[in-house]
Scaffold this motif. Structure first.
Motif, short mmCIF file in Angstrom:
data_model
loop_
_atom_site.label_atom_id
_atom_site.label_comp_id
_atom_site.label_asym_id
_atom_site.label_seq_id
_atom_site.Cartn_x
_atom_site.Cartn_y
_atom_site.Cartn_z
N SER A 46 0.82 -5.79 15.40
CA SER A 46 0.86 -6.93 14.48
C SER A 46 -0.53 -7.20 13.93
N LEU A 47 -0.55 -7.79 12.77
CA LEU A 47 -1.80 -8.09 12.09
C LEU A 47 -1.73 -9.50 11.53
N ALA A 48 -2.77 -10.28 11.71
CA ALA A 48 -2.84 -11.63 11.17
C ALA A 48 -3.85 -11.65 10.03
N LEU A 49 -3.45 -12.24 8.91
CA LEU A 49 -4.33 -12.38 7.74
C LEU A 49 -4.78 -13.83 7.61
N TYR A 50 -6.07 -14.02 7.34
CA TYR A 50 -6.64 -15.35 7.13
C TYR A 50 -7.49 -15.32 5.87
N GLY A 51 -7.58 -16.44 5.18
CA GLY A 51 -8.40 -16.54 3.99
C GLY A 51 -7.69 -17.37 2.93
N ARG A 52 -8.13 -17.23 1.70
CA ARG A 52 -7.55 -18.01 0.60
C ARG A 52 -7.18 -17.10 -0.56
N VAL A 53 -6.06 -17.43 -1.20
CA VAL A 53 -5.61 -16.71 -2.38
C VAL A 53 -5.28 -17.73 -3.47
N GLY A 54 -5.07 -17.25 -4.69
CA GLY A 54 -4.85 -18.14 -5.83
C GLY A 54 -3.44 -18.67 -5.99
N SER A 55 -2.46 -17.98 -5.39
CA SER A 55 -1.07 -18.42 -5.59
C SER A 55 -0.20 -17.95 -4.43
N PHE A 56 1.00 -18.54 -4.35
CA PHE A 56 1.95 -18.12 -3.35
C PHE A 56 2.35 -16.67 -3.60
N TYR A 57 2.46 -16.28 -4.86
CA TYR A 57 2.79 -14.90 -5.21
C TYR A 57 1.75 -13.93 -4.63
N GLU A 58 0.46 -14.24 -4.78
CA GLU A 58 -0.60 -13.39 -4.24
C GLU A 58 -0.51 -13.32 -2.71
N LYS A 59 -0.15 -14.41 -2.09
CA LYS A 59 0.01 -14.44 -0.64
C LYS A 59 1.08 -13.43 -0.21
N GLN A 60 2.20 -13.42 -0.92
CA GLN A 60 3.28 -12.49 -0.61
C GLN A 60 2.90 -11.04 -0.92
N VAL A 61 2.22 -10.81 -2.04
CA VAL A 61 1.79 -9.46 -2.41
C VAL A 61 0.84 -8.91 -1.34
N ALA A 62 -0.08 -9.72 -0.88
CA ALA A 62 -1.02 -9.29 0.17
C ALA A 62 -0.25 -8.87 1.42
N GLN A 63 0.68 -9.68 1.83
CA GLN A 63 1.46 -9.40 3.04
C GLN A 63 2.24 -8.10 2.89
N GLU A 64 2.94 -7.94 1.80
CA GLU A 64 3.78 -6.75 1.63
C GLU A 64 2.96 -5.48 1.42
N SER A 65 1.81 -5.59 0.77
CA SER A 65 0.97 -4.40 0.59
C SER A 65 0.46 -3.89 1.93
N ILE A 66 0.15 -4.79 2.84
CA ILE A 66 -0.29 -4.40 4.18
C ILE A 66 0.86 -3.78 4.95
N ARG A 67 2.00 -4.40 4.89
CA ARG A 67 3.18 -3.91 5.62
C ARG A 67 3.54 -2.49 5.16
N LYS A 68 3.54 -2.25 3.86
CA LYS A 68 3.92 -0.94 3.32
C LYS A 68 2.85 0.12 3.58
N THR A 69 1.59 -0.22 3.42
CA THR A 69 0.51 0.75 3.55
C THR A 69 0.29 1.19 4.99
N PHE A 70 0.28 0.25 5.90
CA PHE A 70 -0.07 0.56 7.29
C PHE A 70 1.15 0.67 8.20
N GLY A 71 2.32 0.35 7.69
CA GLY A 71 3.52 0.44 8.52
C GLY A 71 3.54 -0.58 9.65
N ILE A 72 2.83 -1.66 9.47
CA ILE A 72 2.76 -2.71 10.49
C ILE A 72 4.05 -3.51 10.44
#
Length: 83
Positions: A46-72
């Motif tokens: 599992s991986l935890a992400l912390y920080g700030r993004v500009g929108s809820f959409y960016e928050k979801q894109v960040a999460q899914e890009s990590i899940r797809k790239t690293f298979g986490i």
């Protein structure tokens, strides 16, 4: 140094925490997400992400890009949307 053993008995070095953090940040930037003070913590699969993004959409894109790239399997998305 720890290692990862593959099915064909090849031994690959396990990425260090710093290596993974750099890779996570790069993947999120490549996905078009503008983050500030991005941090991540790894706990097994599992991986935890912390920080700030500009929108809820960016928050979801960040999460899914990590899940797809690293298979986490589990991403604890603690990113906060700037107000």
């Amino acid at each position: 140094m720890s290692a990862t053993f593959m099915e064909d008995n090849a031994v690959l070095p396990t990425p260090t925490y710093c290596d993974l953090a750099v890779q996570v940040k790069a993947v999120i930037r490549q996905a078009g997400v503008a983050t500030t003070d991005l941090e991540c913590e790894v706990h097994g699969q599992s991986l935890a992400l912390y920080g700030r993004v500009g929108s809820f959409y960016e928050k979801q894109v960040a999460q899914e890009s990590i899940r797809k790239t690293f298979g986490i399997l589990e991403v604890s998305n603690q990113l906060r949307v700037r107000s």
